[in-house]
Design a protein around this motif. Structure first.
Motif, PDB file in Angstrom:
ATOM      1  N   LEU A  46     -27.326 -15.551  12.755  1.00  0.00           N
ATOM      2  CA  LEU A  46     -26.008 -15.654  13.402  1.00  0.00           C
ATOM      3  C   LEU A  46     -25.395 -17.031  13.238  1.00  0.00           C
ATOM      4  O   LEU A  46     -24.431 -17.377  13.904  1.00  0.00           O
ATOM      5  N   THR A  47     -25.954 -17.845  12.326  1.00  0.00           N
ATOM      6  CA  THR A  47     -25.488 -19.225  12.199  1.00  0.00           C
ATOM      7  C   THR A  47     -24.084 -19.316  11.599  1.00  0.00           C
ATOM      8  O   THR A  47     -23.469 -20.364  11.660  1.00  0.00           O
ATOM      9  N   HIS A  48     -23.574 -18.199  11.019  1.00  0.00           N
ATOM     10  CA  HIS A  48     -22.201 -18.228  10.496  1.00  0.00           C
ATOM     11  C   HIS A  48     -21.186 -18.281  11.619  1.00  0.00           C
ATOM     12  O   HIS A  48     -20.014 -18.498  11.380  1.00  0.00           O
ATOM     13  N   PRO A  56     -25.730 -13.607  22.003  1.00  0.00           N
ATOM     14  CA  PRO A  56     -26.530 -12.625  22.743  1.00  0.00           C
ATOM     15  C   PRO A  56     -28.003 -12.714  22.335  1.00  0.00           C
ATOM     16  O   PRO A  56     -28.340 -13.270  21.296  1.00  0.00           O
ATOM     17  N   SER A  57     -28.874 -12.181  23.180  1.00  0.00           N
ATOM     18  CA  SER A  57     -30.289 -12.127  22.825  1.00  0.00           C
ATOM     19  C   SER A  57     -30.714 -10.698  22.507  1.00  0.00           C
ATOM     20  O   SER A  57     -31.767 -10.472  21.928  1.00  0.00           O
ATOM     21  N   LEU A  58     -29.854  -9.734  22.886  1.00  0.00           N
ATOM     22  CA  LEU A  58     -30.147  -8.317  22.625  1.00  0.00           C
ATOM     23  C   LEU A  58     -28.874  -7.612  22.177  1.00  0.00           C
ATOM     24  O   LEU A  58     -27.792  -7.945  22.635  1.00  0.00           O
ATOM     25  N   TYR A  59     -29.033  -6.629  21.302  1.00  0.00           N
ATOM     26  CA  TYR A  59     -27.937  -5.706  21.021  1.00  0.00           C
ATOM     27  C   TYR A  59     -28.197  -4.454  21.846  1.00  0.00           C
ATOM     28  O   TYR A  59     -29.315  -3.951  21.864  1.00  0.00           O
ATOM     29  N   ILE A  60     -27.175  -3.980  22.525  1.00  0.00           N
ATOM     30  CA  ILE A  60     -27.313  -2.814  23.390  1.00  0.00           C
ATOM     31  C   ILE A  60     -26.260  -1.784  22.986  1.00  0.00           C
ATOM     32  O   ILE A  60     -25.108  -2.159  22.733  1.00  0.00           O
ATOM     33  N   ASP A  61     -26.667  -0.518  22.911  1.00  0.00           N
ATOM     34  CA  ASP A  61     -25.722   0.555  22.603  1.00  0.00           C
ATOM     35  C   ASP A  61     -24.487   0.421  23.500  1.00  0.00           C
ATOM     36  O   ASP A  61     -24.618   0.329  24.718  1.00  0.00           O
ATOM     37  N   THR A  62     -23.315   0.356  22.883  1.00  0.00           N
ATOM     38  CA  THR A  62     -22.091   0.101  23.636  1.00  0.00           C
ATOM     39  C   THR A  62     -21.086   1.223  23.410  1.00  0.00           C
ATOM     40  O   THR A  62     -20.737   1.504  22.262  1.00  0.00           O
ATOM     41  N   PRO A  63     -20.600   1.851  24.469  1.00  0.00           N
ATOM     42  CA  PRO A  63     -19.574   2.873  24.280  1.00  0.00           C
ATOM     43  C   PRO A  63     -18.224   2.222  23.980  1.00  0.00           C
ATOM     44  O   PRO A  63     -17.951   1.120  24.450  1.00  0.00           O
ATOM     45  N   ALA A  77     -26.983  -0.226  18.937  1.00  0.00           N
ATOM     46  CA  ALA A  77     -27.588  -1.549  18.794  1.00  0.00           C
ATOM     47  C   ALA A  77     -27.932  -1.824  17.330  1.00  0.00           C
ATOM     48  O   ALA A  77     -27.737  -2.928  16.830  1.00  0.00           O
ATOM     49  N   LYS A  78     -28.416  -0.783  16.647  1.00  0.00           N
ATOM     50  CA  LYS A  78     -28.803  -0.912  15.239  1.00  0.00           C
ATOM     51  C   LYS A  78     -27.579  -1.221  14.376  1.00  0.00           C
ATOM     52  O   LYS A  78     -27.639  -2.073  13.485  1.00  0.00           O
ATOM     53  N   GLN A  79     -26.449  -0.540  14.649  1.00  0.00           N
ATOM     54  CA  GLN A  79     -25.203  -0.789  13.908  1.00  0.00           C
ATOM     55  C   GLN A  79     -24.700  -2.212  14.175  1.00  0.00           C
ATOM     56  O   GLN A  79     -24.207  -2.883  13.267  1.00  0.00           O
ATOM     57  N   GLN A  80     -24.849  -2.657  15.423  1.00  0.00           N
ATOM     58  CA  GLN A  80     -24.411  -4.016  15.775  1.00  0.00           C
ATOM     59  C   GLN A  80     -25.226  -5.057  15.026  1.00  0.00           C
ATOM     60  O   GLN A  80     -24.679  -6.033  14.519  1.00  0.00           O
ATOM     61  N   LYS A  81     -26.547  -4.828  14.953  1.00  0.00           N
ATOM     62  CA  LYS A  81     -27.423  -5.761  14.239  1.00  0.00           C
ATOM     63  C   LYS A  81     -26.978  -5.854  12.787  1.00  0.00           C
ATOM     64  O   LYS A  81     -26.869  -6.941  12.243  1.00  0.00           O
ATOM     65  N   TRP A  82     -26.669  -4.706  12.183  1.00  0.00           N
ATOM     66  CA  TRP A  82     -26.218  -4.711  10.792  1.00  0.00           C
ATOM     67  C   TRP A  82     -24.903  -5.474  10.667  1.00  0.00           C
ATOM     68  O   TRP A  82     -24.749  -6.332   9.807  1.00  0.00           O
ATOM     69  N   ILE A  91     -19.104 -12.940  15.894  1.00  0.00           N
ATOM     70  CA  ILE A  91     -19.747 -12.479  17.124  1.00  0.00           C
ATOM     71  C   ILE A  91     -18.728 -11.970  18.148  1.00  0.00           C
ATOM     72  O   ILE A  91     -19.083 -11.215  19.048  1.00  0.00           O
ATOM     73  N   ASP A  92     -17.464 -12.362  18.024  1.00  0.00           N
ATOM     74  CA  ASP A  92     -16.461 -11.891  18.987  1.00  0.00           C
ATOM     75  C   ASP A  92     -15.777 -10.602  18.524  1.00  0.00           C
ATOM     76  O   ASP A  92     -14.849 -10.133  19.168  1.00  0.00           O
TER      77      ASP A  92
END
Ligand SMILES: [Zn+2]
Length: 139
Positions: A46-48, A56-63, A77-82, A91-92
């Motif tokens: 995430l250094t970019h 964040p420290s976790l990605y959480i499934d977000t509606p 969460a998996k899509q967010q990580k990608w 990140i915003d």
């Protein structure tokens, strides 16, 4: 009456006590559980994000609601990580469209780019022709 030094010492002690109390574990607080399906963040990816803000420290499934068709979707969460770590999304940024609407939007942008590039090419061609016709003739 207390001296200024005594008073400062008193304030410092109280402040320290307050700080310690704020950081002490609260036995009445529920143990924080990691939500189901949460994926850990790899901060080195995430250094970019040139930000002083917290990452964040976790990605959480977000509606979310698709901004085009109004469908209720889950950004996993998996899509967010990608998105944040592989595609280097800022990140915003957040998911805005469902998959079908995303494909439609991508096609629309692609089409607009073609039209724009064709227009630019035409403009350059016309300017070139115009410059040639204005060149003084020394014959
Ligand atoms: Zn949609």
């Amino acid at each position: 009456m207390k001296s200024g030094k005594q008073r400062r010492e008193e304030i410092k002690t109280k402040r320290l006590a307050r700080l310690r109390a704020a950081h002490a574990p609260n036995p009445y607080m529920p143990i924080k559980t990691v939500p189901l399906g949460a994926v850990a963040v790899d901060p080195t990816q995430l250094t970019h994000n040139n930000t002083y803000g917290l990452l964040p420290s976790l990605y959480i499934d977000t509606p979310f609601v698709c901004k085009d068709c109004g469908a209720h979707e889950i950004w996993t969460a998996k899509q967010q990580k990608w998105w944040y770590e592989i595609a280097k999304g800022r990140i915003d940024t957040r998911a805005a469209r469902c998959r079908p609407c995303r494909l439609v939007e991508r096609a629309r942008v692609e089409e607009a780019r073609h039209v724009s590039q064709a227009g630019m090419a035409l403009k350059i061609e016309m300017k070139k022709n115009n410059d040639e016709s204005r060149r003084p003739n020394h014959n």
